[in-house]
Every structure is written in C-alpha cells, then in structure tokens.
Scaffold this motif. Structure first.
Motif, PDB file in Angstrom:
ATOM      1  N   TRP A 275       0.828  -1.205   0.000  1.00  0.00           N
ATOM      2  CA  TRP A 275       0.000   0.000   0.000  1.00  0.00           C
ATOM      3  C   TRP A 275       0.864   1.258   0.000  1.00  0.00           C
ATOM      4  N   ASP A 276       0.324   2.301  -0.680  1.00  0.00           N
ATOM      5  CA  ASP A 276       0.968   3.611  -0.698  1.00  0.00           C
ATOM      6  C   ASP A 276      -0.021   4.645  -0.174  1.00  0.00           C
ATOM      7  N   GLU A 277       0.502   5.708   0.401  1.00  0.00           N
ATOM      8  CA  GLU A 277      -0.348   6.804   0.856  1.00  0.00           C
ATOM      9  C   GLU A 277      -0.150   7.999  -0.066  1.00  0.00           C
ATOM     10  N   LEU A 278      -1.276   8.549  -0.592  1.00  0.00           N
ATOM     11  CA  LEU A 278      -1.235   9.645  -1.558  1.00  0.00           C
ATOM     12  C   LEU A 278      -2.031  10.828  -1.047  1.00  0.00           C
ATOM     13  N   GLU A 279      -1.575  12.005  -1.421  1.00  0.00           N
ATOM     14  CA  GLU A 279      -2.341  13.232  -1.228  1.00  0.00           C
ATOM     15  C   GLU A 279      -2.752  13.729  -2.601  1.00  0.00           C
ATOM     16  N   ILE A 280      -4.058  13.873  -2.827  1.00  0.00           N
ATOM     17  CA  ILE A 280      -4.570  14.225  -4.146  1.00  0.00           C
ATOM     18  C   ILE A 280      -5.507  15.423  -4.040  1.00  0.00           C
ATOM     19  N   PRO A 281      -5.687  16.184  -5.136  1.00  0.00           N
ATOM     20  CA  PRO A 281      -6.638  17.304  -5.124  1.00  0.00           C
ATOM     21  C   PRO A 281      -8.052  16.805  -4.871  1.00  0.00           C
ATOM     22  N   TYR A 282      -8.799  17.566  -4.088  1.00  0.00           N
ATOM     23  CA  TYR A 282     -10.157  17.180  -3.700  1.00  0.00           C
ATOM     24  C   TYR A 282     -11.142  18.223  -4.216  1.00  0.00           C
ATOM     25  N   GLY A 283     -12.063  17.771  -5.067  1.00  0.00           N
ATOM     26  CA  GLY A 283     -13.111  18.627  -5.590  1.00  0.00           C
ATOM     27  C   GLY A 283     -14.390  17.841  -5.756  1.00  0.00           C
ATOM     28  N   HIS A 284     -15.437  18.526  -6.183  1.00  0.00           N
ATOM     29  CA  HIS A 284     -16.728  17.878  -6.398  1.00  0.00           C
ATOM     30  C   HIS A 284     -16.578  16.746  -7.410  1.00  0.00           C
ATOM     31  N   GLY A 285     -17.153  15.586  -7.098  1.00  0.00           N
ATOM     32  CA  GLY A 285     -17.113  14.450  -8.007  1.00  0.00           C
ATOM     33  C   GLY A 285     -15.997  13.467  -7.706  1.00  0.00           C
ATOM     34  N   LEU A 286     -15.095  13.798  -6.770  1.00  0.00           N
ATOM     35  CA  LEU A 286     -13.991  12.888  -6.472  1.00  0.00           C
ATOM     36  C   LEU A 286     -14.500  11.579  -5.878  1.00  0.00           C
ATOM     37  N   ASP A 287     -15.574  11.636  -5.072  1.00  0.00           N
ATOM     38  CA  ASP A 287     -16.102  10.407  -4.474  1.00  0.00           C
ATOM     39  C   ASP A 287     -16.555   9.417  -5.535  1.00  0.00           C
ATOM     40  N   ALA A 288     -17.229   9.924  -6.597  1.00  0.00           N
ATOM     41  CA  ALA A 288     -17.685   9.041  -7.669  1.00  0.00           C
ATOM     42  C   ALA A 288     -16.501   8.418  -8.406  1.00  0.00           C
ATOM     43  N   TRP A 289     -15.421   9.170  -8.562  1.00  0.00           N
ATOM     44  CA  TRP A 289     -14.246   8.643  -9.249  1.00  0.00           C
ATOM     45  C   TRP A 289     -13.547   7.580  -8.400  1.00  0.00           C
ATOM     46  N   LEU A 290     -13.430   7.813  -7.098  1.00  0.00           N
ATOM     47  CA  LEU A 290     -12.748   6.865  -6.221  1.00  0.00           C
ATOM     48  C   LEU A 290     -13.489   5.526  -6.149  1.00  0.00           C
ATOM     49  N   VAL A 291     -14.807   5.576  -6.238  1.00  0.00           N
ATOM     50  CA  VAL A 291     -15.591   4.339  -6.188  1.00  0.00           C
ATOM     51  C   VAL A 291     -15.216   3.411  -7.337  1.00  0.00           C
ATOM     52  N   GLU A 292     -14.839   3.977  -8.481  1.00  0.00           N
ATOM     53  CA  GLU A 292     -14.495   3.155  -9.636  1.00  0.00           C
ATOM     54  C   GLU A 292     -13.279   2.262  -9.382  1.00  0.00           C
ATOM     55  N   PHE A 293     -12.447   2.602  -8.379  1.00  0.00           N
ATOM     56  CA  PHE A 293     -11.258   1.803  -8.089  1.00  0.00           C
ATOM     57  C   PHE A 293     -11.522   0.705  -7.065  1.00  0.00           C
TER      58      PHE A 293
END
Length: 319
Positions: A275-293
C-alpha cells in the motif's frame, strides 16, 4: 418511393419557409397532398414527425411555437435558414478535416462526411489528410459516442427542445425522472456529459450520459431559463467532474493500481506492504471517481469524502 418522399419534404419545407406565422399540423396536412392521402391520423402523425426530423437533419431550422391556447405550430424563418458566403483559409480547412476524422467512430460520421462533401463541391480546398501529408496520419483523434442518449440529446440541444429521461445517480439504486432544458453536450476525459436546466429543481445540473436509462423523449415548449455561454458550461462540467479542486484528500492506494490517481497525486509514499499513501486534489465528483477503483483505494480524510465513498459503495452493493 424516394421521389415521392423528396417531393413531400420539398413541399413541407416550402410551406414552413413561406409562412409568416406558425402552421399547425392540421393546417400543414390540408396544404400538402401527400399528407391528405396518408389516411388515419396516426399514419399522418408518424409521417409528419419523420419528415420534420429529416428536414432538421438536412439543416433546416424549424421552430416549434406554442400559442396562448396551447396549440403547437411550426415555421422556418428565412433569416434563420440563410447562410452567408463560406470561405476558409488553409488552417481552418485543416481544422474541419481533423474534426471530421474525430467523429468517424460516432453517430455523426455520416453528417461529418456529408458536410465535407458539400464544402468540396463548393470549391473549398479540403484535403483528406488535415495536415496535408501524403501518407496517413500517425495519430487519429477519436471521440466515442456510443450512448443511445447521445443523438436525441444532441438534436434537442441544437433545436432548443426540452427533454424528459430517467436518470440513475451513482449513489442511487433506482433511476428517477428528470425534466431538463438541454444546453450543451461536453466530452470530458472519455465520458459525455449533458449540461442543462433541471425544471423540477430549478437549478443548473450536469448529467453523465452513461447513467441515462431508457429513451430520451422530447417535449414541446420553449426554454424557461437563459442558456449560458460555452465558457461557463465548460467550467460547470470541469467542476462537476472534480477537475476544479477546493482542497486535498489523503488516501491509501494498493501498490501497482490506480495509475490515474497516481498521476494527479501531490505527494506519494509507501506506508506498508502493498500500500501507498497519496495526497490528491479534492473537488466535487472525487467520491464518484474513487468508487471506480473499488477495493484498491481507502479514503483516510477528509471524513465527509470517506462517508460519501462508503455511501456510494453501499448503494452499488444494494444494486
């Protein structure tokens, strides 16, 4: 049969172009002999709707006007159907050729090819290869448009016609009916989005075409909300799709997975085996994108993003 249809279309076009006021279906039927011979009302209605759509496909701008008593009429204003002389320089001609290639995989392939043929017939120097090279291009752009909703929504945007469709949000188990005034279609990162005015919510909304269920149905009447300019619409799609960040999020990502997320990461470090820990930009719609993974990503913070992802995953699990 082809000659009869062409004559019928020509007569309908002349009626719509020659009138100063909207003509109802009843008036058009009484003016065109082929419609008088159509027989039952259902047969005439089907023939008229097909003819109207065919004329619009040919480029005739047909307005739908509702009178005070609710009766629907049609007309084609001459000033809306008159084009100025067309002239393109070399760069513009190359751009048109490139745009036509973009649509070869989509439902607009026939329209794009037909438009180029008309321009060549008018003397425009449009080469098959937009870059003017002798051989085929090494790269050819493609914009896929396989969703069934694409074509009816494209026509509704063009003709400024309200539409009704069933839409399933990513966090919902069942679709719901939406009444929308369609403004424009935007392709963003391989997905098509419709931007328009949601009549029930009285607000601007963005709809992903792949989540539209069933048929898109057109409705009579004029738009009730002002259509914004293209730049505003583009910004709306970017914001809705999570491209405009308002903060940062911290996630854990399984090693060797989620390369699109890694490409956007601000920081990345291994934390434990696999596992890796990442910091990524957070905006509207990110939750829907993360679900795809799926199970390859775990949201650490912020708490509201984690809750939104969990809610979406539960909705998916419920079917």
């Amino acid at each position: 049969m082809a000659i009869a249809k062409a004559e019928r279309l020509m007569n309908l076009a002349l009626c719509l172009l020659g009138t100063r006021r909207p003509l109802t279906k009843r008036e058009l039927r009484g003016s065109i002999e082929a419609y008088l011979q159509a027989g039952a009302d259902d047969a005439f209605n089907r023939m008229f709707e097909r003819d109207k759509d065919d004329l619009r496909e040919l480029g005739l701008v047909i307005e739908t006007v509702e009178s005070i008593d609710g009766e629907i009429g049609y007309l084609a204003r001459r000033d809306s159907n008159r084009l100025p002389p067309i002239a393109f320089d070399a760069e513009e001609a190359a751009a048109l050729g490139l745009a036509a290639k973009v649509w070869q995989q989509a439902r607009l392939a026939g329209a794009a090819s037909g438009a180029l043929q008309k321009l060549r017939a008018a003397g425009m120097p449009l080469a098959d290869d937009p870059y003017g090279t002798d051989g085929p291009s090494a790269l050819e752009p493609r914009i896929p448009a396989h969703e069934a909703a694409f074509e009816p929504l494209m026509l509704a945007c063009r003709d400024r016609r309200p539409v009704v469709f069933d839409y399933r949000k990513s966090s919902a188990a069942h679709p719901e009916r939406r009444q929308v005034e369609p403004w424009i279609l935007e392709c963003w990162r391989g997905h098509w989005y419709l931007v328009g005015w949601d009549r029930e919510r009285q607000a601007e909304r963005v709809f992903r075409l792949s989540r539209i269920i069933g048929k898109v149905r057109s409705r009579a009447g004029a738009f009730t909300a002002e259509v914004p300019d293209h730049v505003t619409v583009r910004e709306t799609v970017e914001s809705w799709a999570g491209e405009i960040a308002t903060g940062t999020a911290r996630i854990r990502l399984r090693s060797g997975h989620g390369y699109p997320l890694r490409a956007r990461a601000l920081t990345s470090r291994p934390v434990d085996d696999g596992w890796d820990e990442l910091e990524i930009p957070y905006g509207h719609g990110l939750d829907a994108w993360l679900v795809e993974f799926g199970q390859d990503v775990v949201v650490l913070e912020p708490a509201e993003l984690r809750a939104d992802v969990v809610d979406r995953l539960r909705a998916v699990a419920k079917g």
